[in-house]
Design a protein around this motif. Structure first.
Motif, PDB file in Angstrom:
ATOM      1  N   ALA A 248     -70.738 -61.854  23.882  1.00  0.00           N
ATOM      2  CA  ALA A 248     -71.216 -63.232  23.787  1.00  0.00           C
ATOM      3  C   ALA A 248     -70.208 -64.165  24.457  1.00  0.00           C
ATOM      4  CB  ALA A 248     -71.424 -63.640  22.334  1.00  0.00           C
ATOM      5  N   PHE A 249     -70.707 -65.134  25.223  1.00  0.00           N
ATOM      6  CA  PHE A 249     -69.892 -66.231  25.734  1.00  0.00           C
ATOM      7  C   PHE A 249     -69.968 -67.387  24.751  1.00  0.00           C
ATOM      8  CE2 PHE A 249     -70.537 -64.190  29.889  1.00  0.00           C
ATOM      9  CZ  PHE A 249     -69.309 -64.399  30.502  1.00  0.00           C
ATOM     10  N   SER A 250     -68.858 -68.085  24.548  1.00  0.00           N
ATOM     11  CA  SER A 250     -68.916 -69.316  23.759  1.00  0.00           C
ATOM     12  C   SER A 250     -69.565 -70.400  24.608  1.00  0.00           C
ATOM     13  CB  SER A 250     -67.519 -69.744  23.309  1.00  0.00           C
ATOM     14  OG  SER A 250     -66.702 -70.033  24.429  1.00  0.00           O
ATOM     15  N   PRO A 251     -70.452 -71.220  24.027  1.00  0.00           N
ATOM     16  CA  PRO A 251     -71.114 -72.272  24.805  1.00  0.00           C
ATOM     17  C   PRO A 251     -70.153 -73.270  25.444  1.00  0.00           C
ATOM     18  CG  PRO A 251     -72.325 -71.867  22.790  1.00  0.00           C
ATOM     19  CD  PRO A 251     -71.034 -71.080  22.690  1.00  0.00           C
ATOM     20  N   ASP A 252     -68.920 -73.387  24.910  1.00  0.00           N
ATOM     21  CA  ASP A 252     -67.951 -74.292  25.535  1.00  0.00           C
ATOM     22  C   ASP A 252     -67.308 -73.682  26.779  1.00  0.00           C
ATOM     23  OD1 ASP A 252     -66.073 -72.455  24.632  1.00  0.00           O
ATOM     24  OD2 ASP A 252     -65.283 -73.743  23.056  1.00  0.00           O
ATOM     25  N   THR A 253     -67.784 -72.498  27.186  1.00  0.00           N
ATOM     26  CA  THR A 253     -67.436 -71.805  28.433  1.00  0.00           C
ATOM     27  C   THR A 253     -65.995 -71.328  28.510  1.00  0.00           C
ATOM     28  OG1 THR A 253     -66.758 -73.728  29.782  1.00  0.00           O
ATOM     29  CG2 THR A 253     -69.131 -73.246  29.657  1.00  0.00           C
ATOM     30  N   ARG A 254     -65.317 -71.185  27.380  1.00  0.00           N
ATOM     31  CA  ARG A 254     -63.920 -70.764  27.426  1.00  0.00           C
ATOM     32  C   ARG A 254     -63.712 -69.299  27.061  1.00  0.00           C
ATOM     33  NH1 ARG A 254     -60.862 -75.164  28.275  1.00  0.00           N
ATOM     34  NH2 ARG A 254     -61.724 -77.175  27.687  1.00  0.00           N
ATOM     35  N   LEU A 255     -64.410 -68.814  26.072  1.00  0.00           N
ATOM     36  CA  LEU A 255     -64.157 -67.469  25.553  1.00  0.00           C
ATOM     37  C   LEU A 255     -65.338 -66.548  25.806  1.00  0.00           C
ATOM     38  CD1 LEU A 255     -62.712 -68.294  22.011  1.00  0.00           C
ATOM     39  CD2 LEU A 255     -61.422 -67.820  24.094  1.00  0.00           C
ATOM     40  N   PHE A 256     -65.049 -65.253  25.925  1.00  0.00           N
ATOM     41  CA  PHE A 256     -66.100 -64.276  25.695  1.00  0.00           C
ATOM     42  C   PHE A 256     -65.585 -63.267  24.668  1.00  0.00           C
ATOM     43  CE2 PHE A 256     -64.062 -61.997  29.276  1.00  0.00           C
ATOM     44  CZ  PHE A 256     -64.073 -60.697  28.816  1.00  0.00           C
ATOM     45  N   VAL A 257     -66.539 -62.754  23.897  1.00  0.00           N
ATOM     46  CA  VAL A 257     -66.240 -61.950  22.716  1.00  0.00           C
ATOM     47  C   VAL A 257     -67.035 -60.659  22.820  1.00  0.00           C
ATOM     48  CG1 VAL A 257     -66.394 -61.893  20.205  1.00  0.00           C
ATOM     49  CG2 VAL A 257     -65.928 -64.053  21.365  1.00  0.00           C
ATOM     50  N   CYS A 258     -66.440 -59.550  22.373  1.00  0.00           N
ATOM     51  CA  CYS A 258     -67.191 -58.296  22.362  1.00  0.00           C
ATOM     52  C   CYS A 258     -67.030 -57.605  21.012  1.00  0.00           C
ATOM     53  CB  CYS A 258     -66.751 -57.373  23.490  1.00  0.00           C
ATOM     54  SG  CYS A 258     -65.118 -56.649  23.320  1.00  0.00           S
ATOM     55  N   GLY A 259     -68.107 -56.911  20.603  1.00  0.00           N
ATOM     56  CA  GLY A 259     -68.083 -56.074  19.410  1.00  0.00           C
ATOM     57  C   GLY A 259     -67.976 -54.621  19.832  1.00  0.00           C
ATOM     58  N   CYS A 260     -67.099 -53.862  19.171  1.00  0.00           N
ATOM     59  CA  CYS A 260     -66.737 -52.525  19.660  1.00  0.00           C
ATOM     60  C   CYS A 260     -66.943 -51.428  18.619  1.00  0.00           C
ATOM     61  CB  CYS A 260     -65.277 -52.522  20.108  1.00  0.00           C
ATOM     62  SG  CYS A 260     -64.931 -53.590  21.509  1.00  0.00           S
ATOM     63  N   ALA A 261     -66.935 -50.199  19.117  1.00  0.00           N
ATOM     64  CA  ALA A 261     -67.131 -49.027  18.265  1.00  0.00           C
ATOM     65  C   ALA A 261     -65.973 -48.805  17.299  1.00  0.00           C
ATOM     66  CB  ALA A 261     -67.332 -47.786  19.126  1.00  0.00           C
ATOM     67  N   ASP A 262     -64.798 -49.367  17.604  1.00  0.00           N
ATOM     68  CA  ASP A 262     -63.648 -49.195  16.715  1.00  0.00           C
ATOM     69  C   ASP A 262     -63.657 -50.176  15.543  1.00  0.00           C
ATOM     70  OD1 ASP A 262     -62.964 -51.567  17.954  1.00  0.00           O
ATOM     71  OD2 ASP A 262     -61.182 -50.781  18.974  1.00  0.00           O
ATOM     72  N   GLY A 263     -64.741 -50.959  15.388  1.00  0.00           N
ATOM     73  CA  GLY A 263     -64.860 -51.885  14.275  1.00  0.00           C
ATOM     74  C   GLY A 263     -64.191 -53.220  14.501  1.00  0.00           C
ATOM     75  N   LYS A 264     -63.683 -53.453  15.715  1.00  0.00           N
ATOM     76  CA  LYS A 264     -62.951 -54.684  16.000  1.00  0.00           C
ATOM     77  C   LYS A 264     -63.765 -55.616  16.902  1.00  0.00           C
ATOM     78  CE  LYS A 264     -58.528 -52.264  15.674  1.00  0.00           C
ATOM     79  NZ  LYS A 264     -57.318 -51.809  16.408  1.00  0.00           N
ATOM     80  N   ILE A 265     -63.460 -56.893  16.789  1.00  0.00           N
ATOM     81  CA  ILE A 265     -64.027 -57.922  17.653  1.00  0.00           C
ATOM     82  C   ILE A 265     -62.887 -58.436  18.520  1.00  0.00           C
ATOM     83  CG2 ILE A 265     -65.218 -60.147  17.738  1.00  0.00           C
ATOM     84  CD1 ILE A 265     -66.027 -59.509  14.753  1.00  0.00           C
ATOM     85  N   LYS A 266     -63.081 -58.419  19.832  1.00  0.00           N
ATOM     86  CA  LYS A 266     -62.004 -58.755  20.762  1.00  0.00           C
ATOM     87  C   LYS A 266     -62.399 -59.962  21.595  1.00  0.00           C
ATOM     88  CE  LYS A 266     -60.942 -53.925  20.459  1.00  0.00           C
ATOM     89  NZ  LYS A 266     -61.040 -52.575  21.030  1.00  0.00           N
ATOM     90  N   LEU A 267     -61.423 -60.834  21.835  1.00  0.00           N
ATOM     91  CA  LEU A 267     -61.692 -62.104  22.482  1.00  0.00           C
ATOM     92  C   LEU A 267     -60.793 -62.301  23.692  1.00  0.00           C
ATOM     93  CD1 LEU A 267     -61.469 -62.522  19.113  1.00  0.00           C
ATOM     94  CD2 LEU A 267     -62.531 -64.681  19.726  1.00  0.00           C
TER      95      LEU A 267
END
Length: 355
Positions: A248-267
């Motif tokens: 997912a991209f943040s609507p403020d166009t600064r971050l993108f985020v991913c959900g992973c198989a290791d149970g973590k969310i990375k930004l």
């Protein structure tokens, strides 16, 4: 919580030079600068954006914690294919057929009949007049949302299609499949305008930045690739160190985020290529992530059957939503951020409303 940034562990060697190409697309935008902030307790919290004042972040966190969410609709016998209409009044859900729901009444407006293949993805055009669908049938179909009639079918992939996203221009859309392929399309043309086979495994997730210029694709190969949609070229690769299920991209166009198989969310800050941090809290694979319209709340859906809401500025958990009886495979915020739809692996779709 956010863990301290360790860019060297997560970003590929090519990221620094690629980031320069990314940021040149938005030359007028200021790059976010990360800064650790010391609280009175001495604990260091890494904020998402340094220009956000500490007292504002704390106030926002307090307000978010005080907000409750409740399930207002529960639709059964669907798949993970769900989408909000641009005005937020209608929800599309898919299995083999597609249903369009009135979110005020919870009643079906249209049932669109299809004859093959479980759907994996649905997406409305920005004007809401058309809906695009795809999945295990390997076909991509364009529908009129008023009449329910099919407008066009596209000459598509040799493999099941896992992901689909509409561009901001209302004409461009992108698909990703189990054959490692990303394809860019024009809705008025029968064949893809560009095809890339750059991933080494299934393409599970796609997202387009708020300005419509950047595409992100995530794969089982543990990478996220950024693409310039204007030039149709690859501009960066990020190493997530785990299979990527959702982006997912943040609507403020600064971050993108991913959900992973290791149970973590990375930004990441995609403009600079900087790794922002990791949010840890789930006990199993994170299948879906979504960000609300004002970039304050991140939602994550997990194989542990829970949905967690997080303060995107601090990484602090706001609340946990329960009620699914299987893995939460898909999350989508409504355009105004007041509703969240979740789809479970067993076909249950729940609509949550912010109190």
């Amino acid at each position: 919580m956010f863990l301290p940034s360790r860019i060297s562990n997560f970003v590929s060697e090519s990221t620094a030079s690629a980031a320069n190409r990314v940021s040149s697309i938005e030359a007028s935008a200021k790059s976010a600068v990360l800064s650790p902030v010391q609280e009175s307790s001495g604990k260091t919290v890494t904020l998402g954006l340094a220009e956000v004042a500490v007292e504002v972040v704390k106030k926002t966190a307090s307000l978010l914690r005080a907000t409750s969410w409740k399930c207002i609709h529960n639709f059964l016998r669907n798949s993970q294919a769900v989408a909000f209409s641009p005005d937020g009044t209608m929800l599309a859900t898919g299995s083999i057929e597609i249903k369009l729901w009135d979110l005020q009444t919870g009643e079906v407006i249209h049932t669109i009949k299809r004859n093959s293949g479980i759907l994996k993805s649905l997406a409305f055009s920005p004007d809401g007049k058309t809906l695009i669908s795809t999945g295990l049938s390997q076909r991509i179909e364009l529908w009129n949302t008023i009449s329910g009639e099919q407008i066009r079918e596209y000459v598509t992939h040799a493999y099941g299609v896992n992901a689909l996203v509409f561009g901001a221009d209302g004409k461009t859309f992108v698909s990703g499949d189990r054959g490692k392929t990303v394809q860019i399309w024009n809705a008025d043309e029968e064949h893809a305008t560009a095809t890339f086979v750059k991933h080494d495994d299934w393409v599970n997730a796609l997202a387009i930045s708020g300005n419509g210029a950047i595409l992100a694709s995530g794969s089982y190969d543990e990478t996220i690739k950024l693409w310039n949609l204007n030039t149709k070229t690859e501009i960066a690769t990020f190493n997530a160190q785990s299979p990527v299920f959702s982006i997912a991209f943040s609507p403020d166009t600064r971050l993108f985020v991913c959900g992973c198989a290791d149970g973590k969310i990375k930004l990441w800050n995609w403009q600079t290529g900087e790794f922002v941090g990791v949010i840890v809290g789930h006990s199993d694979e994170v299948y879906s992530v979504a960000i609300n319209s004002d970039s304050t709340v991140l939602a994550s859906g997990c194989a542990d059957k829970t949905i967690k809401l997080w303060n995107l500025q601090t990484g602090e958990e706001i609340t946990t939503l329960t009620g699914h009886e299987s893995s939460v495979k898909k999350l989508v915020f409504s355009p105004d951020g007041q509703m969240l739809v979740s789809a479970g692996a067993n076909g249950a779709v729940k609509v949550w409303q912010r109190g």
